[in-house]
Design a protein around this motif. Sequence first.
Motif, PDB file in Angstrom:
ATOM      1  N   GLY A  70      10.810   1.982   6.873  1.00  0.00           N
ATOM      2  CA  GLY A  70       9.419   2.396   6.807  1.00  0.00           C
ATOM      3  C   GLY A  70       8.783   2.018   5.477  1.00  0.00           C
ATOM      4  N   ASP A  71       7.464   1.875   5.473  1.00  0.00           N
ATOM      5  CA  ASP A  71       6.750   1.422   4.283  1.00  0.00           C
ATOM      6  C   ASP A  71       6.874   2.393   3.111  1.00  0.00           C
ATOM      7  OD1 ASP A  71       5.902  -0.961   5.382  1.00  0.00           O
ATOM      8  OD2 ASP A  71       3.985  -0.165   6.063  1.00  0.00           O
ATOM      9  N   ASN A  72       6.805   3.686   3.381  1.00  0.00           N
ATOM     10  CA  ASN A  72       6.862   4.656   2.284  1.00  0.00           C
ATOM     11  C   ASN A  72       8.226   4.634   1.609  1.00  0.00           C
ATOM     12  OD1 ASN A  72       4.217   5.505   2.670  1.00  0.00           O
ATOM     13  ND2 ASN A  72       4.799   7.086   4.132  1.00  0.00           N
ATOM     14  N   ALA A  73       9.274   4.560   2.404  1.00  0.00           N
ATOM     15  CA  ALA A  73      10.620   4.464   1.830  1.00  0.00           C
ATOM     16  C   ALA A  73      10.772   3.162   1.057  1.00  0.00           C
ATOM     17  CB  ALA A  73      11.674   4.556   2.934  1.00  0.00           C
ATOM     18  N   ALA A  74      10.201   2.074   1.584  1.00  0.00           N
ATOM     19  CA  ALA A  74      10.292   0.776   0.899  1.00  0.00           C
ATOM     20  C   ALA A  74       9.614   0.829  -0.467  1.00  0.00           C
ATOM     21  CB  ALA A  74       9.674  -0.323   1.764  1.00  0.00           C
ATOM     22  N   ILE A  75       8.495   1.533  -0.566  1.00  0.00           N
ATOM     23  CA  ILE A  75       7.815   1.681  -1.857  1.00  0.00           C
ATOM     24  C   ILE A  75       8.725   2.406  -2.850  1.00  0.00           C
ATOM     25  CG2 ILE A  75       5.905   2.851  -3.038  1.00  0.00           C
ATOM     26  CD1 ILE A  75       4.254   2.307  -0.434  1.00  0.00           C
ATOM     27  N   LEU A  76       9.363   3.486  -2.405  1.00  0.00           N
ATOM     28  CA  LEU A  76      10.277   4.227  -3.276  1.00  0.00           C
ATOM     29  C   LEU A  76      11.474   3.372  -3.687  1.00  0.00           C
ATOM     30  CD1 LEU A  76      10.300   7.690  -1.453  1.00  0.00           C
ATOM     31  CD2 LEU A  76       9.071   7.080  -3.547  1.00  0.00           C
ATOM     32  N   ILE A  77      11.993   2.583  -2.754  1.00  0.00           N
ATOM     33  CA  ILE A  77      13.119   1.699  -3.058  1.00  0.00           C
ATOM     34  C   ILE A  77      12.698   0.654  -4.086  1.00  0.00           C
ATOM     35  CG2 ILE A  77      14.678  -0.052  -2.075  1.00  0.00           C
ATOM     36  CD1 ILE A  77      14.445   1.649   0.589  1.00  0.00           C
ATOM     37  N   GLY A  78      11.495   0.119  -3.937  1.00  0.00           N
ATOM     38  CA  GLY A  78      10.993  -0.851  -4.897  1.00  0.00           C
ATOM     39  C   GLY A  78      10.913  -0.276  -6.296  1.00  0.00           C
ATOM     40  N   ILE A  79      10.458   0.968  -6.413  1.00  0.00           N
ATOM     41  CA  ILE A  79      10.411   1.628  -7.721  1.00  0.00           C
ATOM     42  C   ILE A  79      11.820   1.755  -8.294  1.00  0.00           C
ATOM     43  CG2 ILE A  79       9.890   3.814  -8.894  1.00  0.00           C
ATOM     44  CD1 ILE A  79       7.593   4.171  -6.838  1.00  0.00           C
ATOM     45  N   TRP A  80      12.786   2.062  -7.450  1.00  0.00           N
ATOM     46  CA  TRP A  80      14.174   2.176  -7.909  1.00  0.00           C
ATOM     47  C   TRP A  80      14.668   0.847  -8.479  1.00  0.00           C
ATOM     48  CZ3 TRP A  80      16.416   6.929  -7.985  1.00  0.00           C
ATOM     49  CH2 TRP A  80      17.733   6.982  -8.414  1.00  0.00           C
ATOM     50  N   TYR A  81      14.299  -0.252  -7.829  1.00  0.00           N
ATOM     51  CA  TYR A  81      14.681  -1.581  -8.318  1.00  0.00           C
ATOM     52  C   TYR A  81      14.046  -1.848  -9.676  1.00  0.00           C
ATOM     53  CZ  TYR A  81      17.223  -3.315  -4.251  1.00  0.00           C
ATOM     54  OH  TYR A  81      18.183  -3.516  -3.284  1.00  0.00           O
TER      55      TYR A  81
END
Length: 343
Positions: free
Chosen positions: A103-114
Amino acid sequence: MDILEKLHNLYGHEIDEQLIKYLNREVSEDFKDTVIYQVSTGGKRLRPLITLTATRACGSDYKVALPAAAIVELIHNYSLIYDDIIDEALLRRNKLTVRAKYGDNAAILIGIWYREAIEEAILETRDPVSFARETARTIRAIDEGERLDILLEYSGRKDPYFVENRLGPRLLSNWESLYNTYIKMISLKTAALIRASSVFGAMSANTPHCVKALSDYGTYLGLAFQVLDDILDIFGDVKKFGKEIGKDIKEHKLGNAVIVMALKELNDKDKEDLLSILGKAAITNDDVKKAVEIISKTNARENASKMAMEFAEKSEKSLNELSNNEFVEDLREILRFTVTREF
């Protein structure tokens, strides 16, 4: 054995260990597999392989560059996560994208983690301040390149900013401006990170005299890489390429080397037909097929290939400024792979 296979055998395991190390720091156990998914889907690892090879070409042990190698691969995957959100992409490397899987919201959080994993890696480089500045410069360049790429779309976006500032249709009356804007866009979106991958080798080796040659090598390699990617997007084999063929057409893009070159040659009727397809709200596979047929009436494929080879020649020439050794030859082999690849 091709050059990437050779280099993967030498460094691949250690690169992956570095990526996992930085991504796993302080991650919740139930988030770990989700965070790791993007880097676990594969990829050529071209950028970290360039960093480690460049470090050895400058006369240093590759191990001093492992944090830098992690930085460039994490930046690459960080940018892909957000690219896929922006483009609403479902597949990458023949696997579900992060946003399609979680999902897009999880992907945004994952991107921040990166992004924060990148910061952790910077702290373990030889000169964290210099690496931080170069990393910031590179990420800003990628972001600006992505902005230009979207602005070069012919239609499709509904975001007020991109609708109001769309460049694509405005540049159709001036092919030179369209071409120059395309080159600027790929120099930022793609070449900037490959340049950083090369320069990080010299920075890790603490050899300032190598920086200019490796900067030019990476910049022109990156330009050649993206032009070939554009060719494969239109004319590639989906099984080898690992991405949807004609994706740039479906995304209404004028910022593709083949499309840019075709627009220079097409007669008024064929140009109108191609732009009619690119202007559709929803572009079908039949539309893509028709667009490719129109493009194939021109010498766009051959001219784009020539463009890639001209960039490659400039990249190779820059290596003449380095003391020749087996690792400089490996950099040459990476370049040759780049302009002959099918994926």
